[in-house]
Motif scaffolding. Structure first.
Motif, PDB file in Angstrom:
ATOM      1  N   UNK A  46       0.824  -1.215   0.000  1.00  0.00           N
ATOM      2  CA  UNK A  46       0.000   0.000   0.000  1.00  0.00           C
ATOM      3  C   UNK A  46       0.856   1.263   0.000  1.00  0.00           C
ATOM      4  N   UNK A  47       1.991   1.237   0.689  1.00  0.00           N
ATOM      5  CA  UNK A  47       2.843   2.430   0.746  1.00  0.00           C
ATOM      6  C   UNK A  47       3.496   2.718  -0.595  1.00  0.00           C
ATOM      7  N   UNK A  48       3.894   1.666  -1.311  1.00  0.00           N
ATOM      8  CA  UNK A  48       4.523   1.845  -2.624  1.00  0.00           C
ATOM      9  C   UNK A  48       3.481   2.077  -3.712  1.00  0.00           C
ATOM     10  N   UNK A  85      12.137   1.869   5.744  1.00  0.00           N
ATOM     11  CA  UNK A  85      11.799   1.201   4.479  1.00  0.00           C
ATOM     12  C   UNK A  85      11.600   2.223   3.363  1.00  0.00           C
ATOM     13  N   UNK A  86      12.305   1.997   2.248  1.00  0.00           N
ATOM     14  CA  UNK A  86      12.239   2.913   1.107  1.00  0.00           C
ATOM     15  C   UNK A  86      11.533   2.292  -0.092  1.00  0.00           C
ATOM     16  N   UNK A  87      11.490   0.968  -0.163  1.00  0.00           N
ATOM     17  CA  UNK A  87      10.864   0.285  -1.286  1.00  0.00           C
ATOM     18  C   UNK A  87      11.094  -1.203  -1.172  1.00  0.00           C
ATOM     19  N   UNK A  88      10.545  -1.933  -2.140  1.00  0.00           N
ATOM     20  CA  UNK A  88      10.705  -3.389  -2.085  1.00  0.00           C
ATOM     21  C   UNK A  88      10.574  -4.003  -3.464  1.00  0.00           C
ATOM     22  N   UNK A 109       8.264   9.163  -1.106  1.00  0.00           N
ATOM     23  CA  UNK A 109       9.296  10.049  -0.550  1.00  0.00           C
ATOM     24  C   UNK A 109      10.713   9.647  -0.960  1.00  0.00           C
ATOM     25  N   UNK A 110      10.883   8.423  -1.471  1.00  0.00           N
ATOM     26  CA  UNK A 110      12.219   7.940  -1.815  1.00  0.00           C
ATOM     27  C   UNK A 110      12.465   7.876  -3.314  1.00  0.00           C
ATOM     28  N   UNK A 111      11.507   8.263  -4.104  1.00  0.00           N
ATOM     29  CA  UNK A 111      11.664   8.251  -5.559  1.00  0.00           C
ATOM     30  C   UNK A 111      12.556   9.412  -5.997  1.00  0.00           C
ATOM     31  N   UNK A 114      17.836   7.777  -6.835  1.00  0.00           N
ATOM     32  CA  UNK A 114      18.730   6.746  -7.359  1.00  0.00           C
ATOM     33  C   UNK A 114      18.709   5.451  -6.547  1.00  0.00           C
ATOM     34  N   UNK A 115      17.666   5.285  -5.735  1.00  0.00           N
ATOM     35  CA  UNK A 115      17.524   4.059  -4.963  1.00  0.00           C
ATOM     36  C   UNK A 115      16.883   2.970  -5.815  1.00  0.00           C
ATOM     37  N   UNK A 116      15.985   3.334  -6.724  1.00  0.00           N
ATOM     38  CA  UNK A 116      15.247   2.360  -7.526  1.00  0.00           C
ATOM     39  C   UNK A 116      16.128   1.492  -8.397  1.00  0.00           C
TER      40      UNK A 116
END
Length: 187
Positions: A46-48, A85-88, A109-111, A114-116
């Motif tokens: 849900x968060x992503x 947690x930034x993503x999964x 908030x993490x998009x 360069x984390x993706x």
């Protein structure tokens, strides 16, 4: 109201297809969630996906989440930035040495940080070596995923940059639904 949704299916057929992204600056780690947790997985989902219309799993019961997460070869890998947690990425083993990247994405908030690319790189690596963690599964021969015109604006570019090749494109009409947010009414 009806909208046209384009879905693209992409694949890698060799571990050598992966083109790794550079590691992001800062304290970013990618860790496997080794204890299947419906609560945590639903939070990530849900968060992503809340702002990009991920709705297919919203109606699942706790027991259905448990069954999905307990399937041999299903793994959740989580990116954390300084412990948050930034993503999964969620992997699912399929017959014949196939692994699908079922879900992948970052919390809003993490998009753009360069984390993706780094998370996708790690997820693809884990897809290719999945059988080493799951006795009885065949070696991975193919990793695939799909993305659609409702996903984030950089999704397709990230997949192509990581070495995925397009193998199918489909268009369909779908009911337009409001983005549900990470909880009802958030967006």
């Amino acid at each position: 109201m009806s909208i046209t949704v384009t879905t693209w299916s992409l694949e890698q057929t060799s571990a050598a297809d992966l083109r790794p992204a550079a590691e992001p600056a800062g304290d970013v780690t990618v860790v496997r969630a080794e204890v299947p947790s419906p609560e945590f997985s639903r939070f990530l989902y849900t968060a992503v996906g809340g702002d990009i219309r991920w709705t297919d799993r919203l109606g699942l019961t706790y027991a259905q989440w448990e069954r999905l997460l307990a399937e041999p070869g299903t793994e959740t890998w989580v990116a954390y930035e300084r412990g948050t947690p930034a993503g999964y990425v969620e992997l699912e083993a399929q017959p014949g040495g196939v692994v699908e990247i079922v879900y992948f994405g970052l919390l809003p908030a993490f998009r753009g940080r360069r984390i993706g690319g780094h998370l996708l790189t790690q997820g693809v690596r884990r897809a290719w070596d999945l059988a080493g963690r799951w006795p009885g599964l065949p070696a991975t021969e193919r990793v695939w995923l799909h993305t659609c015109s409702l996903d984030g604006e950089h999704a397709m570019d990230n997949y192509v940059r990581r070495g995925f090749k397009l193998f199918d494109t489909r268009q369909e009409q779908a009911d337009e639904v409001a983005a549900p947010g990470p909880w009802p009414g958030a967006f």
